[in-house]
Design an enzyme around this catalytic site. Structure first.
Site, PDB file in Angstrom:
ATOM      1  CB  SER A  14      -3.905  43.742  -4.792  1.00  0.00           C
ATOM      2  OG  SER A  14      -4.710  43.829  -5.946  1.00  0.00           O
ATOM      3  CG  LEU A  15      -2.870  49.550  -6.808  1.00  0.00           C
ATOM      4  CD1 LEU A  15      -2.060  50.064  -7.990  1.00  0.00           C
ATOM      5  CD2 LEU A  15      -3.172  50.691  -5.850  1.00  0.00           C
ATOM      6  CE  LYS A  65      -0.658  37.982 -13.571  1.00  0.00           C
ATOM      7  NZ  LYS A  65      -0.271  39.134 -14.398  1.00  0.00           N
ATOM      8  CG  ASP A 100      -1.796  40.532 -17.594  1.00  0.00           C
ATOM      9  OD1 ASP A 100      -2.496  41.378 -17.001  1.00  0.00           O
ATOM     10  OD2 ASP A 100      -1.182  39.620 -17.002  1.00  0.00           O
ATOM     11  N   GLY A 124      11.884  42.345 -21.476  1.00  0.00           N
ATOM     12  CA  GLY A 124      11.264  41.444 -20.504  1.00  0.00           C
ATOM     13  C   GLY A 124      10.584  40.288 -21.210  1.00  0.00           C
ATOM     14  N   GLY A 126       9.152  37.679 -19.092  1.00  0.00           N
ATOM     15  CA  GLY A 126       8.448  36.977 -18.017  1.00  0.00           C
ATOM     16  C   GLY A 126       6.977  36.871 -18.379  1.00  0.00           C
ATOM     17  CG  ASN A 147      14.290  38.331 -20.430  1.00  0.00           C
ATOM     18  OD1 ASN A 147      13.682  39.182 -19.782  1.00  0.00           O
ATOM     19  ND2 ASN A 147      14.507  37.109 -19.959  1.00  0.00           N
ATOM     20  CB  ILE A 210       3.807  47.278 -17.879  1.00  0.00           C
ATOM     21  CG1 ILE A 210       4.804  46.248 -17.350  1.00  0.00           C
ATOM     22  CG2 ILE A 210       3.808  47.281 -19.400  1.00  0.00           C
ATOM     23  CD1 ILE A 210       4.321  44.815 -17.584  1.00  0.00           C
TER      24      ILE A 210
END
Ligand code: NAP
Length: 268
Positions: A14-15, A65, A100, A124, A126, A147, A210
């Site tokens: 993780s950043l 999430k 997000d 996408g 998701g 998708n 992204i």
């Protein structure tokens, strides 16, 4: 000193710690941000433990999430997006937010891209695709969603007021779009096959990928076509900045945060 954290599994790459600690330090806050590997089945224990230990707040990443929705009190936005990526502890309650989608819109706006009234193609459906599609639709974009699992695209499109497609429709959809967003995980690994032929792109379009861990083939195709190319780092920064604003009420230093992320990526 207040402790903040991101919970995920895996989480070691993780950043967020580098980014959020840079922000706290620039804001002069006595706070420390850590990454904890939390297994799916222990998420509730971990969130309740963080609340008991007076953590300042949490971010959640894969695979937590969606599961967090039944543990925290999600706000209307997080409930509609079906995912929580920021948690705040407020007067004994545990509140869930989703930053997000707005993070993606802020990233586009920061690059000078207007979304209101524009034809936006989101590839996408998701967790990230859902948040981005909802926020872009709220911001006035005309949304098309494609998708791999076409059914998910159609369901999401029905929920946000757009149109849903499969990936085989991309050869028609890409040339028609003013803004193309990749919200799939395709491109995270070098050698991932392209979602569509890059020659479908043209000057005047914006391509927003992204994925943030590497310069993807999609971004290279966009640059080659003369389109505006935006990587996933500004969205990562904005979702983190909006989390800090929720936790502290302070405006987060996005320039410092972006530099911290890019520095971390250069060193990997
Ligand atoms: P997710 O919920 O697991 O969704 C994955 C999406 O990718 C689905 O739409 C899935 O399609 C699609 N997909 C996966 N493999 C594919 C393939 N081989 N071909 C075509 N489509 C494929 O993941 P997520 O949380 O939405 O994350 C997606 C990506 O966004 C990841 O790379 C993540 O790192 C990135 N992300 C970036 C930020 C940021 O701040 N920049 C924030 C969140 C996520 P199906 O539905 O057909 O399976």
């Amino acid at each position: 000193m207040l402790v903040y954290a991101v919970f995920g599994d895996p989480v070691e790459h993780s950043l967020s710690p580098a980014m959020q600690n840079a922000a706290f330090s620039a804001l002069g806050l006595s706070a420390r941000y850590l990454a904890f590997r939390v297994r799916r089945e222990r998420l509730r224990d971990a969130i309740l433990g963080a609340e008991a230990m007076h953590f300042g707040g949490l971010n959640l990443t894969i695979p937590h999430k969606e599961a967090a929705l039944s543990i925290v009190e999600p706000d209307e936005n997080a409930a509609a997006m079906g995912a929580v990526n920021a948690v705040a502890f407020v007067d004994g309650s545990i509140r869930g937010y989703n930053t997000d989608g707005l993070g993606a819109v802020r990233a586009l706006e920061g690059a000078g891209v207007r979304v209101d009234g524009r034809r936006v193609l989101i590839i996408g459906a998701g967790g990230a695709g859902k948040a981005i599609a909802r926020q872009l639709a709220l911001s006035g974009a005309q949304v098309a969603i494609a998708n791999r699992d076409r059914r998910r695209a159609i369901e999401l499109a029905a929920a946000v007021g757009g149109r849903g497609y499969g990936l085989s429709d991309l050869s028609k959809l890409v040339p028609e779009a003013e803004v193309v967003v990749n919200a799939t995980s395709v491109g995270m690994r070098g050698g991932d096959p392209r979602l569509f032929d890059g020659r479908l792109l043209r000057e005047g379009q914006t391509v927003f990928d992204i994925v943030y861990n590497r310069k993807t083939e999609l971004l290279k195709d966009a640059a080659r076509a003369g389109a505006v190319a935006i990587d996933g780092v500004p969205m990562l920064v904005w979702q983190g900045a909006l989390s800090i604003e929720i936790w502290t009420g302070r405006k987060a230093p996005t320039d410092v945060m972006e530099e911290a992320v890019r520095e971390e990526l250069r060193n990997r």
